[in-house]
Design an enzyme around this catalytic site. Structure first.
Site, PDB file in Angstrom:
ATOM      1  N   HIS A 135      -0.052   6.656   4.292  1.00  0.00           N
ATOM      2  CA  HIS A 135       1.043   7.606   4.078  1.00  0.00           C
ATOM      3  C   HIS A 135       0.669   9.043   4.455  1.00  0.00           C
ATOM      4  O   HIS A 135       1.535   9.906   4.508  1.00  0.00           O
ATOM      5  CB  HIS A 135       1.580   7.513   2.629  1.00  0.00           C
ATOM      6  CG  HIS A 135       0.751   8.180   1.581  1.00  0.00           C
ATOM      7  ND1 HIS A 135      -0.063   7.482   0.706  1.00  0.00           N
ATOM      8  CD2 HIS A 135       0.614   9.478   1.244  1.00  0.00           C
ATOM      9  CE1 HIS A 135      -0.654   8.335  -0.108  1.00  0.00           C
ATOM     10  NE2 HIS A 135      -0.263   9.556   0.192  1.00  0.00           N
ATOM     11  N   ASP A 187      -1.631   0.691   2.223  1.00  0.00           N
ATOM     12  CA  ASP A 187      -1.683   2.143   2.323  1.00  0.00           C
ATOM     13  C   ASP A 187      -3.057   2.609   2.819  1.00  0.00           C
ATOM     14  O   ASP A 187      -3.681   3.495   2.256  1.00  0.00           O
ATOM     15  CB  ASP A 187      -1.326   2.799   0.974  1.00  0.00           C
ATOM     16  CG  ASP A 187      -0.919   4.260   1.154  1.00  0.00           C
ATOM     17  OD1 ASP A 187      -0.859   4.724   2.308  1.00  0.00           O
ATOM     18  OD2 ASP A 187      -0.676   4.933   0.142  1.00  0.00           O
ATOM     19  N   GLY A 232      -2.715  15.639  -2.187  1.00  0.00           N
ATOM     20  CA  GLY A 232      -3.753  16.211  -1.326  1.00  0.00           C
ATOM     21  C   GLY A 232      -5.044  15.443  -1.479  1.00  0.00           C
ATOM     22  O   GLY A 232      -5.878  15.400  -0.586  1.00  0.00           O
ATOM     23  N   ASN A 233      -5.209  14.792  -2.647  1.00  0.00           N
ATOM     24  CA  ASN A 233      -6.357  13.916  -2.850  1.00  0.00           C
ATOM     25  C   ASN A 233      -6.200  12.620  -2.057  1.00  0.00           C
ATOM     26  O   ASN A 233      -7.152  11.880  -1.859  1.00  0.00           O
ATOM     27  CB  ASN A 233      -6.502  13.539  -4.330  1.00  0.00           C
ATOM     28  CG  ASN A 233      -7.383  14.517  -5.087  1.00  0.00           C
ATOM     29  OD1 ASN A 233      -6.923  15.229  -5.954  1.00  0.00           O
ATOM     30  ND2 ASN A 233      -8.653  14.544  -4.723  1.00  0.00           N
ATOM     31  N   SER A 234      -4.970  12.340  -1.650  1.00  0.00           N
ATOM     32  CA  SER A 234      -4.675  11.102  -0.934  1.00  0.00           C
ATOM     33  C   SER A 234      -5.635  10.886   0.218  1.00  0.00           C
ATOM     34  O   SER A 234      -5.817  11.769   1.059  1.00  0.00           O
ATOM     35  CB  SER A 234      -3.248  11.144  -0.382  1.00  0.00           C
ATOM     36  OG  SER A 234      -2.343  10.899  -1.395  1.00  0.00           O
ATOM     37  N   GLY A 262       7.186 -16.565   3.571  1.00  0.00           N
ATOM     38  CA  GLY A 262       8.552 -16.469   3.040  1.00  0.00           C
ATOM     39  C   GLY A 262       8.687 -17.083   1.678  1.00  0.00           C
ATOM     40  O   GLY A 262       9.523 -17.960   1.464  1.00  0.00           O
TER      41      GLY A 262
END
Lengths: 458, 727
Positions: free
Chosen positions: A89, A119, A195-197, A250
């Site tokens: 992200h 992510d 911001g730590n991401s 599925g």
């Protein structure tokens, strides 16, 4: 691994010492405290130089217009060649990535591979050939972490580079509804801010045990971290093909025991099939809603609680694509054996299209991202962003409207929409109105879009 | 007779030259005026508020300086506010008797009456009322020095003069003028001479003949008699009559309490701006209403209440309350189709009766009438008894003659002096075609001649609305349908469809968004994308514009369901467009079986479709339902609009969850409203009956719950956990 008990023990004494000295109000008893500081200090020393401040120029269509925005995040370099890990992200839709190293050097970076479900993104710094090697950190083993272990979060909270915070592992197996498709989370109380991401979570040995991805804005004492074991497992795939190439059958699963919903199935093995997608491989194999899957490719699987689900789903999603696997399932009292052929999951996010002058942006409907829209239309585009003020907004176009027709042209994809939009704009002098047929909440709705006004004119 | 006025041929016969009378010179006139002005006094009414209300029933006639005609102005609040009395002219008949016009205000609004002549003043009271003309007689407390009684000695002449006092430019002026001797004959054969109100009539020599209180004088010459010979009724006698009226009203015009079945609690129409708004309906569904009931001698009664079909459908009980507050039940007979009233039958005769006058209301012009103001507010029945006069008439619905409104929305019943009910306050029902217009005024009460109600009641079958009646709980939600989902128009769409003027810039008309297969619309060949402009119905005075108040403005956010606090879920509107909208209500109001022509527009031009109002199949609100107390949830059968929304074929099993009680078994397992339950223990749930059977077992249940494209298995233990008893 063998030194672990030692560290744990020393940590306990340190805590005791701090409590004692706080009570006495006297200076700490030297050796123990400095021992702890040494451990923290050496861990920081090992990883801190490898922490990177990432700034990206990201293309966004959310506000109804193509915009480039600057976002900041963190990353950690994991190889001397300049490979670094951050969050998907942070770099999603990035058109430019700039990285600031701890030693002050800065490089542009490119995305090697990324995955939305986990992510995770793998970047490579674009370094000149004669550039000195960059410091890197090593990926540790997150599976040995236990609650209470000291950990440090490093990165650039609120864009403030070179920050470190300390805390403990609050939970090693955190399941977050809608955010735990293939992995559980590590939960920590080390301060995590936006911001730590993408920044590393570091253990006292100076190893990266996870990548920080989520926090809870209020309180600030809950951060969620992708465990390093999962990252280690999928990193080669990202390196090799730029994505993970998840397999898809599925089939939605639910655990035998669901405490939150007070739903309990009998038995202690297998996993319950919540729902089978009508056109998926599981349905083709004859698996039905309510069945219990006992084994997949010879391996027994059991989901007693929802925390067991991500690993099972990851296991299935990492099955070879197109190769039949045998599954044993239980239906009532019968045990059945079925052959299932996993399919490539494919893209999990639709592409976006800017429609200037109409003052809206469109996005392709994706089965995984827009389940409810996919229910109504398997192929097509929907209104993603609406600029305000703008022509679409004035005509009362709404977000999530599925575009069925523009004029008399049926729209089955972004390409059709793009052609229709270009045609309309080329013809604007003659005709500046277009009838758009949308599906709104499943019901056809007609909108007369007048785009004669130019809202961009200043 | 009633229609005659419409065709009034007024014959104007100019009897003589109006203005030029050579007999009296200016000098003569001036002297005469000075002499005659001694007969003219000023009557001052000091007004007041009563029970917080201004003297709004007061009628003030004044001659308009702009057009020269007489107008009537209502309400005396201005006089109270400006702290001045209302003044009018009076004529002295004898030293202590004055005749003046009847302002007909209730005595409760009159603080005092003062009569003045120059600077002489005295108190006065009303002692007599003229019954056939707009006049009252005042008795003065003392005689006024300088004022002289009139001697009526005038003779028959060719030319008459009028003398009157007019307040203008801040002072009272007595003026003398030739009477416009215009003779007219109306369609009823009534001849009259135009006069000026409140004037002393003089012969050609300036000798008083009589006093004219009305704007017209009968042509037969009978008007020439002096005031003392007028028919009158004394104030005391009027009091007695009013007391009699009060007694009658107490026992024959009583408070009626209407009780309604509680409206269903539903999430409402998610597209609707105002979830309770309905076609011509009330702001919020009522459960109780109060009204006045008028009892007749045959045991029937008229309840003056303007209920729309949707509300009457829930009517459960009609109770008449006697003076002791005891309830007497009545049964519903019919709703009048033109008037805001329902006809009921009292189960036991317990009340007196009122006689409805079937006389032409025009015969009572300017005559003294008894007025009963009866209104019911909550448990209070507020009444005032007084007098009234009808001064003018107007043509209205169906060419009938109505009195020009007696007073502002006040519930006034007018009785003749012999006690027959002549005029009553009733709402007028507007035809369906006009209901969408002036929505806020649709229930205004108008003074309606009893004669019209006599006519309506005499043929109840032809004059009642079969669609406006109490319905059972099952029928309550029954609606007519066309089988279409309609999208509201706007100006931009109207422009694209080239119907800007026909839809009043997109204010009316609707786009057919969807046609349900097998519906009347589908059979008539109506297709999605057509524009439904209006429908033509034989009995409607104008084509009925298609209006929809629902706007599909948002998508239902299924993903929010799990995050929503349980107590809000019951308020969450259903995701599918409700069948119960203004258009369906309009069709329902037209009545099942009504034939109509739908006017549609498509790219190919106009289309006319012959159609018939038919009842809709079961829809979400009227669908069969089952409430399981054990599970704490209610399920409903899948109806056509739910199936369409959920993409479910008729053969697909399932029931839809319509309500989940917080804290119950169902709620804890996370079942949410609008999810479907398709299977229980692997058995298909075809309808609510099957659901009831399948959950009857005490074993653990596995429900297959689906939400759009998602599904899950839910296990519920049906056995109650028994409290462990101490051994």
């Amino acid at each position: 691994m063998s030194r672990k008990p030692f560290y744990l023990a020393s940590v306990v004494t340190v805590v005791a010492a701090i409590v004692v000295c706080a009570a006495k109000g006297a200076p700490a008893d030297g050796p123990t405290l400095s021992g702890f500081q040494e451990i923290v200090g050496s861990a920081t020393e090992k990883v801190f130089p490898a922490v990177v401040f990432v700034k990206c120029l990201r293309e966004s269509h959310e506000s109804g217009k193509k915009l480039s925005r600057e976002v900041a995040g963190s990353g950690v370099i994991v190889s001397e060649k300049g490979e670094l890990i951050t969050n998907w992200h942070v770099v999603d839709n990035a058109i430019e990535i700039r990285c600031l190293l701890h030693d002050g050097r800065s490089f542009d970076a490119e995305v090697v591979g990324s995955d939305k479900d986990l992510d995770i993104a793998l970047l490579r710094l674009k370094m000149p050939d004669d550039e000195d090697p960059v410091p890197s950190a090593s990926l540790g083993d997150s599976s040995v972490l236990t609650e209470g272990d000291f950990v440090m979060a490093m990165g650039a909270p609120w864009g403030m580079a070179r920050s470190v915070s300390i805390g403990i592992v609050s939970c090693t197996r955190r399941f977050l509804v809608d955010h735990s498709e293939y992995s559980l989370w590590l939960q920590t109380d080390a301060a995590i801010s936006p911001g730590n991401s993408g920044g590393p979570l570091v253990n006292t040995e100076g190893e990266v045990v996870g990548i920080t991805a989520r926090g809870i804005m209020y309180g600030g004492d809950m951060g969620f971290v992708i465990p390093s074991v999962v990252i280690r497992e999928i990193l080669p795939r990202l390196r090799q093909s730029g994505d993970i190439k998840w397999a898809w059958i599925g089939c939605e699963l639910q655990p035998i025991r669901d405490f939150n919903r007070n739903v309990y199935f009998e038995g202690t093995n297998g996993v319950i099939v919540a729902h089978v997608s009508p056109n998926g491989p599981a349905a083709a194999a004859g698996i039905r809603d309510g069945d219990r899957i006992l084994t997949v490719a010879g391996q027994a699987i059991t989901a007693m609680s929802e925390e067991d689900l991500p690993a099972i789903r990851r296991g299935i999603a990492l099955l070879p694509i197109g190769k039949p696997v045998e599954c044993r399932i239980q239906r009532g009292d019968k045990i059945l054996s079925v052959q299932m052929v996993p399919r490539l999951k494919g893209t999990v996010e639709g592409d976006e299209l800017d429609c200037p002058r109409w003052d809206m942006t469109l996005k392709a409907i994706n089965q995984f991202e827009n389940k409810d829209l996919y229910f109504y239309r398997k192929e097509g585009v929907f209104v993603y962003g609406i600029k305000y003020p703008g022509n679409a907004s004035t005509a009362r176009v709404r977000g999530l409207d599925i575009i069925v027709k523009i004029g008399n042209t049926t729209i089955n994809g972004l390409k059709d929409a793009k052609v229709a939009h270009e045609k309309a704009l080329a013809n604007i002098k003659k005709k500046s109105r277009v009838m758009i047929t949308v599906l709104r909440n499943g019901i056809t709705h007609r909108i007369s879009l007048d785009f004669s006004r130019d809202y961009e004119r200043d | 007779m009633t229609r005659l006025l419409k065709w009034t041929v007024v014959l104007f016969l100019l009897l003589s030259v109006t203005y030029a009378s050579a007999e009296l010179t200016f000098k003569d006139r001036n002297e005469l005026l000075t002499a005659l002005s001694r007969h003219v006094v000023v009557v001052e009414y000091t007004l007041k508020y009563d029970k917080g209300k201004p003297p709004e029933d007061m009628m003030i006639k004044y001659t308009c300086s702009g057009c020269g005609k007489t107008h009537t102005r209502r309400g005396g609040a201005t006089y109270v506010e400006q702290r001045r009395p209302f003044e009018t002219v009076g004529f002295l008949l004898d030293p202590r008797t004055v005749v003046t016009k009847d302002i007909a205000t209730h005595s409760r609004f009159i603080e005092k009456i003062t009569v003045s002549f120059g600077d002489k003043r005295t108190g006065a009271r009303i002692v007599e009322y003229a019954t056939d003309r707009d006049a009252v007689f005042l008795k003065l407390e003392k005689s006024l020095k300088g004022a002289e009684p009139i001697k009526f000695k005038g003779k028959e002449t060719e030319v008459y003069w009028g003398l009157s006092g007019v307040q203008g430019n801040g002072s009272w002026t007595t003026s003398m003028f030739p009477l416009q001797a215009v003779v007219a004959v109306d369609s009823g054969g009534r001849g009259y001479i135009s006069a000026v109100e409140d004037c002393l009539v003089l012969d050609e020599d300036g000798i008083p003949v009589t006093i004219s209180m009305n704007p017209e004088l009968p042509a037969d010459g009978n008007w020439k008699m002096p005031p003392k010979k007028w028919d009158t009724i004394s104030a005391r006698k009027l009091e007695t009559r009013l007391k009699g009226l009060e007694n009658l009203a107490e026992s024959a015009m009583v408070r009626v309490k209407l009780s309604f079945r509680s409206p269903k609690q539903k999430g409402g129409d998610m597209f609707s701006a105002n979830r309770f708004r309905s076609w011509g309906g009330a702001a919020a569904p009522t459960t109780e209403a109060q009204a006045v009931g008028v009892c007749f001698d045959d045991g029937t009664a008229l309840v003056l209440t303007h209920l729309d079909a949707k509300t009457t459908a829930r009517l459960e009980k009609i109770a008449f309350l006697d003076s002791e507050g005891k309830e007497h039940e009545a049964s519903f007979v019919a709703t009048l189709k033109d008037y805001g009233a329902i006809v009921v039958k009292l189960e036991k005769p317990s009340f007196s009766s009122v006689v409805l006058s079937d006389k032409d209301v025009r015969e009572f012009r300017n005559e003294l009438l008894l007025k009963a103001q009866i209104s019911v507010k909550g448990e209070e029945r507020e009444t005032h008894y007084g007098r009234a006069r009808i001064t003018s008439y107007q043509l209205s619905y169906d060419g009938d003659v109505y009195p020009t409104a007696d007073s502002k929305g006040e519930a006034s019943f007018l009785f003749t002096l012999d006690g027959a009910l002549l005029v009553l306050p009733v709402g007028r029902r507007r035809s369906v075609a006009f209901r969408s217009e002036r929505r806020y005024n649709s229930k205004q009460v108008i003074a309606t001649p009893a004669q019209l109600l006599v006519k309506a009641l005499s043929d109840l079958k032809a004059n009642s609305d079969p669609n406006n009646r109490p319905l059972s709980e099952q029928q309550e939600d029954q609606l007519a349908w066309m089988g279409v989902v309609l999208q509201k128009m706007d100006a931009a769409l109207a422009r694209s469809y080239r119907v800007l003027s026909e839809t009043k810039n997109g204010a009316s008309g609707a786009i057919v968004a969807h046609v349900y297969p097998g519906s009347p619309a589908a059979e008539a060949g109506i297709e999605a994308g057509m524009l439904l402009l209006r429908i033509r119905v034989k009995d409607q005075p104008k084509p009925v514009d298609v209006m929809v108040d629902n706007e599909m403005s948002t998508s239902f956010r299924w993903e929010h369901l799990d995050r929503m606090p349980a107590e809000y879920l019951s308020r969450l509107p259903a995701p599918w467009p409700s069948i119960d909208n203004t258009f369906a209500r309009m069709l329902t109001d037209l009545g099942l079986g009504t034939e109509y022509t739908a006017e549609l527009v498509s790219e190919d031009g106009k289309h006319l479709k012959e159609m018939k109002v038919v009842a809709s199949p079961a829809h979400y609100a009227s669908a069969g339902k089952y409430k399981s107390e054990k599970l704490g949830m209610t399920v409903r059968n899948l109806t056509f609009e739910v199936r369409y929304y959920m993409h479910k074929e008729t053969k697909d099993p399932g029931v839809v969850v319509s309500k989940v009680e917080p804290g119950t078994k169902a709620a804890i397992t996370g079942v949410k409203p609008y999810e479907l339950i398709t299977h229980i223990n692997g058995e298909p749930v075809v309808d609510v009956t099957a659901f009831e059977k399948l959950i009857a077992s005490d074993k653990e249940l596995t429900l297959s719950v689906t939400r759009m494209s998602d599904a899950r298995q839910v296990r519920i233990k049906m056995t109650e956990t028994k409290d462990a008893k101490p051994e």
